[in-house]
Design an enzyme around this catalytic site. Structure first.
Site, short mmCIF file in Angstrom:
data_model
loop_
_atom_site.label_atom_id
_atom_site.label_comp_id
_atom_site.label_asym_id
_atom_site.label_seq_id
_atom_site.Cartn_x
_atom_site.Cartn_y
_atom_site.Cartn_z
N CYS A 51 0.87 -1.19 0.07
CA CYS A 51 0.01 -0.16 0.00
C CYS A 51 0.72 1.29 0.03
O CYS A 51 1.66 1.39 0.79
CB CYS A 51 -0.87 0.10 1.36
SG CYS A 51 -1.59 1.45 1.56
N CYS A 54 -0.12 3.58 2.99
CA CYS A 54 0.66 3.06 4.27
C CYS A 54 2.08 3.26 4.16
O CYS A 54 2.51 3.87 5.36
CB CYS A 54 0.57 1.52 4.06
SG CYS A 54 -1.28 0.99 4.06
#
Length: 131
Positions: A51, A54
């Protein structure tokens, strides 16, 4: 382990910034829940390795922790692997909508969260709730 490897490892460890010693704790079922229930101040990062949001959050969190050691003194940092535990009981009990969700707990209660946000000011504000 050879003597050379041991010496190089010791040197690298000695040069490591102190904040690197306080890494995120990899979540195991029940670990963060126990810390929260005990009243500890707990920061939970629901993240996936793949991600990009993230990763951006992680860089910001690391920079803020490096700049302010008080965060590491006051807060236990947990990382929940979204791929392994995103549909688990812990995430469901907190109504975590997606990876890249950051949640702060104090005295057993949620005090704030950031969902998919990468702004330094928002993440700093969340961390400040733990001080």
């Amino acid at each position: 382990m050879t003597r050379r490897t041991l010496m190089l490892s010791a040197a690298a460890f000695a040069l490591m910034p102190l904040s690197a010693l306080a890494e995120m704790i990899d979540y195991a079922p029940g670990s963060a829940e126990a810390a929260i229930a005990s009243g500890d101040t707990v920061f939970v990062d629901f993240a996936a390795d793949w991600c990009s949001t993230c990763r951006s959050q992680e860089r910001t969190i690391e920079a803020l922790r490096d700049a302010n050691p008080a965060y590491d003194d006051a807060i236990a940092f947990y990382r929940v692997d979204w791929d392994a535990f995103g549909n688990g009981a812990f995430a469901q009990s907190l109504n975590i909508p997606r990876r890249s969700t950051l949640v702060m707990f104090r005295n057993g209660a949620e005090v704030g969260r950031v969902v998919a946000g990468t702004r330094e000011a928002d993440i700093r504000a969340l961390l400040d709730l733990g001080l």
